[in-house]
Design a protein around this motif. Structure first.
Motif, mmCIF file in Angstrom:
data_model
loop_
_atom_site.group_PDB
_atom_site.id
_atom_site.type_symbol
_atom_site.label_atom_id
_atom_site.label_comp_id
_atom_site.label_asym_id
_atom_site.label_seq_id
_atom_site.Cartn_x
_atom_site.Cartn_y
_atom_site.Cartn_z
ATOM 1 N N ALA A 196 0.882 -0.796 -0.045
ATOM 2 C CA ALA A 196 0.351 0.358 -0.385
ATOM 3 C C ALA A 196 1.083 1.051 -0.186
ATOM 4 O O ALA A 196 0.442 2.207 -0.323
ATOM 5 C CB ALA A 196 -0.763 -0.504 0.948
ATOM 6 N N LEU A 197 1.653 1.310 -0.034
ATOM 7 C CA LEU A 197 3.024 2.654 0.355
ATOM 8 C C LEU A 197 3.117 2.787 -1.144
ATOM 9 O O LEU A 197 3.657 3.728 -1.822
ATOM 10 C CB LEU A 197 4.194 2.202 1.349
ATOM 11 N N LEU A 219 -11.058 2.467 2.168
ATOM 12 C CA LEU A 219 -11.015 2.393 3.334
ATOM 13 C C LEU A 219 -9.354 2.037 3.474
ATOM 14 O O LEU A 219 -8.351 1.186 3.002
ATOM 15 C CB LEU A 219 -11.615 1.722 4.081
ATOM 16 N N LEU A 220 -9.064 3.255 4.326
ATOM 17 C CA LEU A 220 -7.040 2.469 5.214
ATOM 18 C C LEU A 220 -7.893 1.846 6.461
ATOM 19 O O LEU A 220 -7.746 2.759 7.053
ATOM 20 C CB LEU A 220 -7.018 3.522 4.797
ATOM 21 N N ASP A 221 -7.956 0.847 6.866
ATOM 22 C CA ASP A 221 -7.825 -0.273 7.874
ATOM 23 C C ASP A 221 -6.144 0.056 8.733
ATOM 24 O O ASP A 221 -5.532 -1.348 8.126
ATOM 25 C CB ASP A 221 -8.274 -1.164 7.758
ATOM 26 N N ALA A 222 -5.493 0.410 8.727
ATOM 27 C CA ALA A 222 -3.725 0.312 8.657
ATOM 28 C C ALA A 222 -3.710 -1.106 9.824
ATOM 29 O O ALA A 222 -4.067 -0.616 11.261
ATOM 30 C CB ALA A 222 -3.338 1.931 9.486
ATOM 31 N N PRO A 223 -1.645 -1.174 9.374
ATOM 32 C CA PRO A 223 -1.593 -1.529 10.233
ATOM 33 C C PRO A 223 -1.169 -0.805 11.388
ATOM 34 O O PRO A 223 -0.957 0.450 10.863
ATOM 35 C CB PRO A 223 -0.708 -2.159 9.621
ATOM 36 N N CYS A 224 -1.320 -1.864 12.756
ATOM 37 C CA CYS A 224 -1.074 -0.227 13.712
ATOM 38 C C CYS A 224 -0.423 -0.780 14.736
ATOM 39 O O CYS A 224 -0.571 -2.533 15.382
ATOM 40 C CB CYS A 224 -2.245 0.456 14.327
ATOM 41 N N GLU A 253 5.582 -2.677 22.787
ATOM 42 C CA GLU A 253 6.343 -1.318 22.375
ATOM 43 C C GLU A 253 6.677 -0.074 22.721
ATOM 44 O O GLU A 253 6.790 -0.142 24.092
ATOM 45 C CB GLU A 253 4.215 -0.361 22.487
ATOM 46 N N THR A 254 7.184 0.663 22.119
ATOM 47 C CA THR A 254 8.310 1.873 22.768
ATOM 48 C C THR A 254 7.628 3.320 22.660
ATOM 49 O O THR A 254 7.196 3.217 21.323
ATOM 50 C CB THR A 254 9.855 1.813 22.590
ATOM 51 N N ILE A 255 7.896 3.891 22.932
ATOM 52 C CA ILE A 255 7.795 5.887 22.233
ATOM 53 C C ILE A 255 8.398 5.836 21.265
ATOM 54 O O ILE A 255 7.567 5.915 20.097
ATOM 55 C CB ILE A 255 7.935 6.843 23.150
ATOM 56 N N GLU A 256 9.583 4.900 20.581
ATOM 57 C CA GLU A 256 9.938 5.353 18.950
ATOM 58 C C GLU A 256 9.140 4.182 17.904
ATOM 59 O O GLU A 256 8.427 4.755 17.146
ATOM 60 C CB GLU A 256 11.132 4.919 19.480
ATOM 61 N N SER A 257 8.779 3.217 18.657
ATOM 62 C CA SER A 257 7.947 1.937 18.121
ATOM 63 C C SER A 257 6.969 2.722 17.561
ATOM 64 O O SER A 257 6.199 2.777 15.896
ATOM 65 C CB SER A 257 7.896 0.791 18.464
ATOM 66 N N LEU A 258 5.323 3.536 19.068
ATOM 67 C CA LEU A 258 5.129 3.987 18.569
ATOM 68 C C LEU A 258 4.789 5.160 17.268
ATOM 69 O O LEU A 258 3.875 5.070 16.580
ATOM 70 C CB LEU A 258 4.262 4.394 19.668
ATOM 71 N N ARG A 259 5.926 5.884 17.191
ATOM 72 C CA ARG A 259 5.610 7.177 16.455
ATOM 73 C C ARG A 259 5.861 5.826 14.798
ATOM 74 O O ARG A 259 5.955 6.240 14.206
ATOM 75 C CB ARG A 259 6.587 7.251 16.810
ATOM 76 N N ASN A 260 6.963 4.944 14.794
ATOM 77 C CA ASN A 260 6.990 4.779 13.653
ATOM 78 C C ASN A 260 5.654 4.116 13.204
ATOM 79 O O ASN A 260 5.423 4.082 12.042
ATOM 80 C CB ASN A 260 8.384 4.269 13.329
ATOM 81 N N HIS A 261 5.074 3.443 13.754
ATOM 82 C CA HIS A 261 4.035 3.426 13.753
ATOM 83 C C HIS A 261 2.986 4.193 12.762
ATOM 84 O O HIS A 261 2.785 4.388 11.486
ATOM 85 C CB HIS A 261 3.159 2.919 14.496
ATOM 86 N N GLY A 262 2.986 5.522 13.569
ATOM 87 C CA GLY A 262 2.579 6.788 12.570
ATOM 88 C C GLY A 262 2.991 6.932 11.372
ATOM 89 O O GLY A 262 2.471 7.749 10.871
ATOM 90 N N ASN A 263 4.390 7.336 11.311
ATOM 91 C CA ASN A 263 4.830 6.939 10.216
ATOM 92 C C ASN A 263 5.097 6.674 8.622
ATOM 93 O O ASN A 263 4.645 7.200 7.405
ATOM 94 C CB ASN A 263 6.413 7.533 10.720
ATOM 95 N N TYR A 264 4.283 5.519 9.258
ATOM 96 C CA TYR A 264 4.135 3.908 8.545
ATOM 97 C C TYR A 264 2.139 4.747 8.017
ATOM 98 O O TYR A 264 2.191 5.010 6.869
ATOM 99 C CB TYR A 264 4.185 3.288 9.129
#
Ligand code: SAM
Length: 423
Positions: free
Chosen positions: A174-175, A281-286, A300-311
């Motif tokens: 999807a990217l 529909l974007l039912d995103a991986p999260c 999960e770490t703060i960094e991994s959570l932020r990476n989900h957001g970037n993705y």
């Protein structure tokens, strides 16, 4: 499997399932040893020794020795379960498909209409895809994509079981969902700057004929490249390496698993033309922090959570290019992390001025989070602004609704004349 000593046929026993969890030193393991799990309910003296998830009481069909000798069969007939929902496994196959309430609400929020062309960008195993097709009375086209070959097979299987014919499936990242038109990318980056985009991107009154559609596609492609280049460059550095590391960790933990193709036929897509879908529909991986019960949780770490957001933002950027002016995007996750929910909405509204939040029907979830949050590393994450919170649905797993944690935002897509802020 573990069972206390001296258990005889006909005994009443407590049953727990083993939960894989991080070990104190490193790696993962099952925190249950023989003899620590079968001694009864919360009031029993051994209760705190159990690391498994207690699921109820039952009566043994064999003695302990018999349980370990039998290669298959039922060892314990459950008499009292902690929840009373019966198993629907293989029940009315093809007639019903169980879904949680927020997932059902998501397909309804998209409001798909008969005859439309809909894209489901992260579709497997196909729960929402099939829900959408059913709402469209199986008329039109639901294009369901997922990056995993085997998961695309799952979508095909479910669609076939439910007798739905309007679903087409593809393997696609999807990217990379917007197809590249040869030669155009260079032209886009050399000819286009932020200041001349008004000229190239006027497609509010898009003609529907094929030729004109292609020219609007080219205009959008210019837009697409500028957006994608800047956003992908920004995210590439932080994301890609870590995803690979995580993938390796997963393979070390679980083995190659279903990475191998299961052998069914799956068509690969090279992507779709800009403006070519009525609704997406974007039912995103999260991070999936809303799922419960959750037997296998990863750290999960703060960094991994932020990476989900970037993705998720990168996927959202693709969705914005693929939806036609006047169309709709629905974004959903099964996490309670505002960085993947309200912050995505903020990004979307601040980046694309032609997007606006749309009311959703049905509205079952609660309001979204307003304000911002300073993370420990000083990064300030912006959420919703006053007035926006009632337009999204946040399902709080601790609320009386008793659902999984979930988030849904619906965007109306305007004319794309002045598309990009902040570049
Ligand atoms: C939350 S699940 C989707 C659930 C699905 N919408 C349903 O209701 O049945 C997210 C899916 O995204 C897929 N996925 C993750 N990254 C992807 C990517 N880059 N491109 C396409 N699919 C991706 C995963 O394989 C997974 O199946």
């Amino acid at each position: 499997m573990a069972c206390s000593a001296h258990v005889e046929e006909g005994d009443t026993v407590a049953v727990s399932v083993a939960i894989e969890q991080p070990l104190p030193d490193s790696g993962w393991g099952i925190g249950i040893t023989r003899g620590t799990i079968l001694q009864g309910l919360q009031r029993d003296p051994y209760h705190f020794e159990r690391n498994g998830l207690y699921i109820g009481q039952g009566r043994t069909v064999f003695s302990r020795a018999g349980i370990f000798r039998a290669s298959k069969g039922i060892a314990v007939n459950m008499t009292d379960r902690v929840f009373s929902l019966p198993s629907f496994h293989d029940v009315l196959e093809g007639e019903i498909f169980l879904q949680n309430l927020p997932s059902i609400a998501t397909a309804h929020a998209l409001d798909p209409q008969k005859g439309e062309r809909i894209l489901d960008m992260c579709a497997a195993p196909g729960g929402k895809t099939t829900g959408i097709a059913i709402l469209m009375k199986d008329e039109g086209e639901v294009v369901a994509v997922d990056r995993s070959h085997n998961k695309v097979l799952d979508i095909q299987k479910l669609a076939a079981e439910l007798g739905l014919t309007c679903i087409t499936t593809y393997k696609l990242d999807a990217l990379k969902a917007v197809c590249k038109i040869d030669g155009l990318s260079d032209m886009a980056t050399s000819n286009c700057s932020k200041n001349n985009m008004d000229m190239t991107l006027k497609n509010s009154d898009l003609p529907r004929s094929h030729e004109n559609r292609v020219s609007s596609v080219m205009a959008e492609e210019l837009n697409a490249n500028i957006t994608a280049v800047s956003i992908e460059k920004a995210n590439e550095r932080t994301y890609v390496g870590k995803a690979d590391i995580r993938k390796n960790e997963r393979i070390m933990r679980n083995g190659p698993g279903r990475n191998q193709s299961q052998g069914g036929r799956v068509e690969k897509s090279k992507g779709f033309l800009p403006n070519s879908f009525d609704r997406i529909l974007l039912d995103a991986p999260c991070s999936a922090l809303g799922l419960r019960p959750r037997l296998f949780a990863r750290e999960e770490t703060i960094e991994s959570l932020r990476n989900h957001g970037n993705y998720q933002r990168r996927m959202f950027d693709q969705a914005v290019q693929l939806v036609r002016p006047g169309g709709v995007i629905v974004y959903s996750t099964c996490t309670i992390n505002p960085g993947e929910n309200e912050a995505l909405v903020r990004y979307a509204l601040d980046t694309y001025s032609f997007l606006s939040l749309a009311p959703q029907h049905p509205r079952i979830g609660g309001p979204g989070l307003v304000g911002c949050c300073e993370l420990p590393d000083g990064y300030v994450e912006e959420w919703l602004r006053p007035g926006e919170e009632e337009l999204v649905q946040r399902f709080d797993p601790s609320s009386s609704l008793d659902t999984i944690g979930f988030f849904i935002a619906k965007f109306n897509v305007g004319s794309k004349t002045c598309p990009i802020q902040n570049l």
